[in-house]
Write a protein that holds these residues in place. Structure first.
Motif, PDB file in Angstrom:
ATOM      1  N   LEU A  66       0.823  -1.212   0.000  1.00 62.80           N
ATOM      2  CA  LEU A  66       0.000   0.000   0.000  1.00 62.80           C
ATOM      3  C   LEU A  66       0.856   1.261   0.000  1.00 62.80           C
ATOM      4  O   LEU A  66       0.535   2.239  -0.676  1.00 62.80           O
ATOM      5  CB  LEU A  66      -0.929   0.006   1.218  1.00 62.80           C
ATOM      6  CG  LEU A  66      -2.091  -0.971   1.175  1.00 62.80           C
ATOM      7  CD1 LEU A  66      -2.819  -0.975   2.519  1.00 62.80           C
ATOM      8  CD2 LEU A  66      -3.036  -0.616   0.061  1.00 62.80           C
ATOM      9  N   PHE A  67       1.953   1.238   0.746  1.00 68.44           N
ATOM     10  CA  PHE A  67       2.856   2.387   0.803  1.00 68.44           C
ATOM     11  C   PHE A  67       3.399   2.706  -0.584  1.00 68.44           C
ATOM     12  O   PHE A  67       3.381   3.860  -1.027  1.00 68.44           O
ATOM     13  CB  PHE A  67       4.000   2.084   1.778  1.00 68.44           C
ATOM     14  CG  PHE A  67       5.057   3.141   1.829  1.00 68.44           C
ATOM     15  CD1 PHE A  67       4.865   4.288   2.581  1.00 68.44           C
ATOM     16  CD2 PHE A  67       6.247   2.987   1.138  1.00 68.44           C
ATOM     17  CE1 PHE A  67       5.840   5.267   2.640  1.00 68.44           C
ATOM     18  CE2 PHE A  67       7.224   3.950   1.193  1.00 68.44           C
ATOM     19  CZ  PHE A  67       7.025   5.099   1.941  1.00 68.44           C
ATOM     20  N   PHE A  68       3.872   1.676  -1.293  1.00 70.15           N
ATOM     21  CA  PHE A  68       4.453   1.921  -2.604  1.00 70.15           C
ATOM     22  C   PHE A  68       3.398   2.235  -3.658  1.00 70.15           C
ATOM     23  O   PHE A  68       3.664   2.993  -4.589  1.00 70.15           O
ATOM     24  CB  PHE A  68       5.344   0.755  -3.025  1.00 70.15           C
ATOM     25  CG  PHE A  68       6.658   0.754  -2.306  1.00 70.15           C
ATOM     26  CD1 PHE A  68       7.550   1.791  -2.469  1.00 70.15           C
ATOM     27  CD2 PHE A  68       6.991  -0.267  -1.443  1.00 70.15           C
ATOM     28  CE1 PHE A  68       8.764   1.817  -1.788  1.00 70.15           C
ATOM     29  CE2 PHE A  68       8.198  -0.265  -0.772  1.00 70.15           C
ATOM     30  CZ  PHE A  68       9.092   0.788  -0.941  1.00 70.15           C
ATOM     31  N   ILE A  69       2.205   1.691  -3.522  1.00 69.19           N
ATOM     32  CA  ILE A  69       1.111   2.049  -4.442  1.00 69.19           C
ATOM     33  C   ILE A  69       0.759   3.519  -4.271  1.00 69.19           C
ATOM     34  O   ILE A  69       0.576   4.241  -5.258  1.00 69.19           O
ATOM     35  CB  ILE A  69      -0.110   1.127  -4.225  1.00 69.19           C
ATOM     36  CG1 ILE A  69       0.202  -0.274  -4.743  1.00 69.19           C
ATOM     37  CG2 ILE A  69      -1.355   1.696  -4.891  1.00 69.19           C
ATOM     38  CD1 ILE A  69      -0.823  -1.319  -4.370  1.00 69.19           C
ATOM     39  N   LYS A  70       0.671   3.971  -3.019  1.00 67.32           N
ATOM     40  CA  LYS A  70       0.379   5.387  -2.772  1.00 67.32           C
ATOM     41  C   LYS A  70       1.490   6.283  -3.305  1.00 67.32           C
ATOM     42  O   LYS A  70       1.224   7.333  -3.885  1.00 67.32           O
ATOM     43  CB  LYS A  70       0.177   5.636  -1.280  1.00 67.32           C
ATOM     44  CG  LYS A  70      -1.122   5.106  -0.748  1.00 67.32           C
ATOM     45  CD  LYS A  70      -1.239   5.376   0.743  1.00 67.32           C
ATOM     46  CE  LYS A  70      -2.490   4.754   1.309  1.00 67.32           C
ATOM     47  NZ  LYS A  70      -2.604   4.978   2.760  1.00 67.32           N
ATOM     48  N   LYS A  71       2.744   5.877  -3.122  1.00 67.33           N
ATOM     49  CA  LYS A  71       3.871   6.652  -3.639  1.00 67.33           C
ATOM     50  C   LYS A  71       3.805   6.735  -5.168  1.00 67.33           C
ATOM     51  O   LYS A  71       4.035   7.795  -5.750  1.00 67.33           O
ATOM     52  CB  LYS A  71       5.202   6.023  -3.239  1.00 67.33           C
ATOM     53  CG  LYS A  71       5.592   6.253  -1.824  1.00 67.33           C
ATOM     54  CD  LYS A  71       6.188   7.628  -1.688  1.00 67.33           C
ATOM     55  CE  LYS A  71       6.842   7.759  -0.334  1.00 67.33           C
ATOM     56  NZ  LYS A  71       7.302   9.095  -0.069  1.00 67.33           N
ATOM     57  N   LEU A  72       3.472   5.617  -5.805  1.00 67.16           N
ATOM     58  CA  LEU A  72       3.395   5.586  -7.262  1.00 67.16           C
ATOM     59  C   LEU A  72       2.246   6.443  -7.758  1.00 67.16           C
ATOM     60  O   LEU A  72       2.398   7.173  -8.737  1.00 67.16           O
ATOM     61  CB  LEU A  72       3.233   4.133  -7.736  1.00 67.16           C
ATOM     62  CG  LEU A  72       3.245   3.914  -9.247  1.00 67.16           C
ATOM     63  CD1 LEU A  72       4.577   4.360  -9.835  1.00 67.16           C
ATOM     64  CD2 LEU A  72       2.998   2.445  -9.547  1.00 67.16           C
ATOM     65  N   GLN A  73       1.101   6.383  -7.091  1.00 66.44           N
ATOM     66  CA  GLN A  73      -0.039   7.221  -7.473  1.00 66.44           C
ATOM     67  C   GLN A  73       0.285   8.700  -7.309  1.00 66.44           C
ATOM     68  O   GLN A  73      -0.068   9.515  -8.146  1.00 66.44           O
ATOM     69  CB  GLN A  73      -1.272   6.837  -6.659  1.00 66.44           C
ATOM     70  CG  GLN A  73      -1.861   5.531  -7.064  1.00 66.44           C
ATOM     71  CD  GLN A  73      -3.025   5.128  -6.165  1.00 66.44           C
ATOM     72  OE1 GLN A  73      -3.205   5.679  -5.088  1.00 66.44           O
ATOM     73  NE2 GLN A  73      -3.789   4.139  -6.612  1.00 66.44           N
ATOM     74  N   LYS A  74       0.970   9.042  -6.220  1.00 69.11           N
ATOM     75  CA  LYS A  74       1.339  10.441  -5.995  1.00 69.11           C
ATOM     76  C   LYS A  74       2.340  10.905  -7.046  1.00 69.11           C
ATOM     77  O   LYS A  74       2.238  12.020  -7.561  1.00 69.11           O
ATOM     78  CB  LYS A  74       1.943  10.601  -4.601  1.00 69.11           C
ATOM     79  CG  LYS A  74       2.285  12.019  -4.250  1.00 69.11           C
ATOM     80  CD  LYS A  74       2.856  12.122  -2.860  1.00 69.11           C
ATOM     81  CE  LYS A  74       3.256  13.558  -2.579  1.00 69.11           C
ATOM     82  NZ  LYS A  74       3.943  13.698  -1.310  1.00 69.11           N
ATOM     83  N   HIS A  75       3.275  10.032  -7.402  1.00 69.29           N
ATOM     84  CA  HIS A  75       4.266  10.359  -8.417  1.00 69.29           C
ATOM     85  C   HIS A  75       3.598  10.578  -9.769  1.00 69.29           C
ATOM     86  O   HIS A  75       3.946  11.505 -10.512  1.00 69.29           O
ATOM     87  CB  HIS A  75       5.316   9.265  -8.505  1.00 69.29           C
ATOM     88  CG  HIS A  75       6.346   9.491  -9.564  1.00 69.29           C
ATOM     89  ND1 HIS A  75       7.301  10.469  -9.449  1.00 69.29           N
ATOM     90  CD2 HIS A  75       6.551   8.889 -10.767  1.00 69.29           C
ATOM     91  CE1 HIS A  75       8.061  10.446 -10.531  1.00 69.29           C
ATOM     92  NE2 HIS A  75       7.624   9.492 -11.332  1.00 69.29           N
ATOM     93  N   ASN A  76       2.628   9.712 -10.113  1.00 73.56           N
ATOM     94  CA  ASN A  76       1.922   9.847 -11.393  1.00 73.56           C
ATOM     95  C   ASN A  76       1.048  11.076 -11.416  1.00 73.56           C
ATOM     96  O   ASN A  76       0.875  11.695 -12.465  1.00 73.56           O
ATOM     97  CB  ASN A  76       1.095   8.597 -11.673  1.00 73.56           C
ATOM     98  CG  ASN A  76       1.964   7.413 -12.029  1.00 73.56           C
ATOM     99  OD1 ASN A  76       3.116   7.571 -12.431  1.00 73.56           O
ATOM    100  ND2 ASN A  76       1.428   6.209 -11.871  1.00 73.56           N
ATOM    101  N   ALA A  77       0.485  11.449 -10.270  1.00 73.19           N
ATOM    102  CA  ALA A  77      -0.364  12.655 -10.207  1.00 73.19           C
ATOM    103  C   ALA A  77       0.466  13.922 -10.352  1.00 73.19           C
ATOM    104  O   ALA A  77      -0.002  14.902 -10.929  1.00 73.19           O
ATOM    105  CB  ALA A  77      -1.139  12.677  -8.896  1.00 73.19           C
ATOM    106  N   ASP A  78       1.694  13.893  -9.831  1.00 72.65           N
ATOM    107  CA  ASP A  78       2.575  15.055  -9.937  1.00 72.65           C
ATOM    108  C   ASP A  78       3.161  15.212 -11.327  1.00 72.65           C
ATOM    109  O   ASP A  78       3.530  16.309 -11.725  1.00 72.65           O
ATOM    110  CB  ASP A  78       3.704  14.954  -8.917  1.00 72.65           C
ATOM    111  CG  ASP A  78       3.209  15.126  -7.495  1.00 72.65           C
ATOM    112  OD1 ASP A  78       2.085  15.650  -7.313  1.00 72.65           O
ATOM    113  OD2 ASP A  78       3.946  14.711  -6.565  1.00 72.65           O
ATOM    114  N   ALA A  79       3.262  14.127 -12.089  1.00 76.19           N
ATOM    115  CA  ALA A  79       3.908  14.175 -13.414  1.00 76.19           C
ATOM    116  C   ALA A  79       3.005  14.718 -14.488  1.00 76.19           C
ATOM    117  O   ALA A  79       1.940  15.070 -14.453  1.00 76.19           O
ATOM    118  CB  ALA A  79       4.353  12.782 -13.811  1.00 76.19           C
TER     119      ALA A  79
END
Length: 79
Positions: A66-79
């Motif tokens: 869950l931690f890495f999924i949230k990090k990936l979602q946040k990264h994709n939202a910022d890009a």
């Protein structure tokens, strides 16, 4: 241990995995040893150690995913 949970889950919680795996392994050894002796209390302790250790390791895996999924979602939202 409330101070450790204040910042939320981080992968550094994996530092506890060795102790948890040792606890589960000790529980398995107790189950194997005391299953034929009639020591119901120690057999119950073995099952408890095994169950709690295994549950906590599975929780570590789930929270890490869950931690890495949230990090990936946040990264994709910022890009």
């Amino acid at each position: 241990m409330p101070w450790a949970l204040e910042g939320g889950f981080t992968p550094s919680f994996w530092a506890f995995s060795f102790g948890l795996a040792s606890m589960a392994g000790c529980g398995l050894r107790m189950i194997a040893f005391y299953s034929n002796t009639g020591e119901k209390g120690l057999l119950l302790l073995g099952w408890s150690l095994f169950g709690i250790g295994t549950f906590c390791i599975v929780a570590l895996i789930a929270f890490t995913l869950l931690f890495f999924i949230k990090k990936l979602q946040k990264h994709n939202a910022d890009a």
